[in-house]
Design an enzyme around this catalytic site. Structure first.
Site, PDB file in Angstrom:
ATOM      1  N   CYS A  90       0.842  -1.195   0.000  1.00  0.00           N
ATOM      2  CA  CYS A  90       0.000   0.000   0.000  1.00  0.00           C
ATOM      3  C   CYS A  90       0.886   1.257   0.000  1.00  0.00           C
ATOM      4  O   CYS A  90       1.665   1.444  -0.910  1.00  0.00           O
ATOM      5  CB  CYS A  90      -0.993  -0.029   1.153  1.00  0.00           C
ATOM      6  N   HIS A 200      -3.688  -4.835  -0.566  1.00  0.00           N
ATOM      7  CA  HIS A 200      -3.306  -5.465   0.697  1.00  0.00           C
ATOM      8  C   HIS A 200      -3.393  -6.992   0.572  1.00  0.00           C
ATOM      9  O   HIS A 200      -4.481  -7.552   0.712  1.00  0.00           O
ATOM     10  CB  HIS A 200      -4.242  -5.008   1.818  1.00  0.00           C
ATOM     11  N   GLU A 202      -2.478  -9.110   2.713  1.00  0.00           N
ATOM     12  CA  GLU A 202      -2.840  -9.640   4.034  1.00  0.00           C
ATOM     13  C   GLU A 202      -4.341  -9.561   4.296  1.00  0.00           C
ATOM     14  O   GLU A 202      -4.833 -10.162   5.253  1.00  0.00           O
ATOM     15  CB  GLU A 202      -2.054  -8.908   5.126  1.00  0.00           C
TER      16      GLU A 202
END
Length: 219
Positions: A90, A200, A202
């Site tokens: 990001c 992202h 994750e």
């Protein structure tokens, strides 16, 4: 053992904690795919790790100030000069470029890649939610992932043009992946030891986990 944790030797990854990232989410996601993870800003640990992950949320200028205060700019530069893997996520990707412009204010980035982080020109911002990514066919980062997989984005700024030109025929060109929200923008880059994603991983479910596993497999 799942195919996400197939490596027999766990890699040591430092999630660099400079105050501007979802470090706990990144820690959990990396641990899920088999890494040994530590959240720290300690210089020696960051330098010794197999991989360094630099997250980032918030404003470009604030992230750069926080990174410099934690000596992260020096750590990233030293790791890359020695061919040691670094991954940005990001705003952690955005600060790898030359500069960022937010609300008319220009701030210098790490300048690992030339380019400018600018406001997205789209009917709706921020770009928040799931989107597909168009990756090169030989991408290692997206290996094993279908082209219709979706990844989670949250951002209002992006790099709209890729400016780095590789003129040395003996040097491989970076692999640049793109997404579109109102206009095309850089969604991911693979450039030697330096990889990064605007989205992202994750927070991107199984697809994001596979992508992180792909990164670990290169460490």
């Amino acid at each position: 053992m799942s195919d996400l944790t197939h490596s027999t030797t766990a890699k040591n990854v430092v999630v660099f904690d400079y105050g501007f990232g979802n470090v706990r989410s990144a820690e959990r996601a990396l641990a899920h795919v088999g890494a040994r993870v530590e959240i720290t800003r300690d210089y020696d640990k960051a330098m010794a790790a197999d991989g360094l992950l630099v997250p980032g949320v918030g404003a470009f200028a604030a992230c750069m100030n926080g990174l410099r205060e934690a000596r992260g700019d020096w750590i990233v530069g030293r790791r890359l000069s020695g061919g040691r893997p670094v991954m940005g996520i990001c705003v952690g990707m955005q600060i790898l470029f030359g500069r960022g412009i937010e609300h008319g204010v220009e701030a210098e980035g790490l300048d690992e890649w030339p380019g400018t982080v600018e406001p997205l020109r789209a009917p709706v911002v921020p770009h928040m939610g799931w989107n597909t990514v168009k990756a090169p066919g030989d991408s290692q980062l997206f290996a094993g992932l279908d082209e219709d997989e979706r990844y989670y984005f949250v951002h209002s700024y992006a790099v709209r043009t890729w400016e780095l030109e590789v003129t040395n025929p003996h040097m491989p060109s970076p692999k640049v992946s793109w997404a579109t929200h109102g206009e095309p923008f850089v969604a991911a880059v693979e450039n030697g030891p330096l990889w990064a994603t605007q989205f992202h991983p994750e927070k991107s479910g199984d697809a994001g986990a596979r992508l992180l596993r792909n990164w670990l497999d290169t460490l």
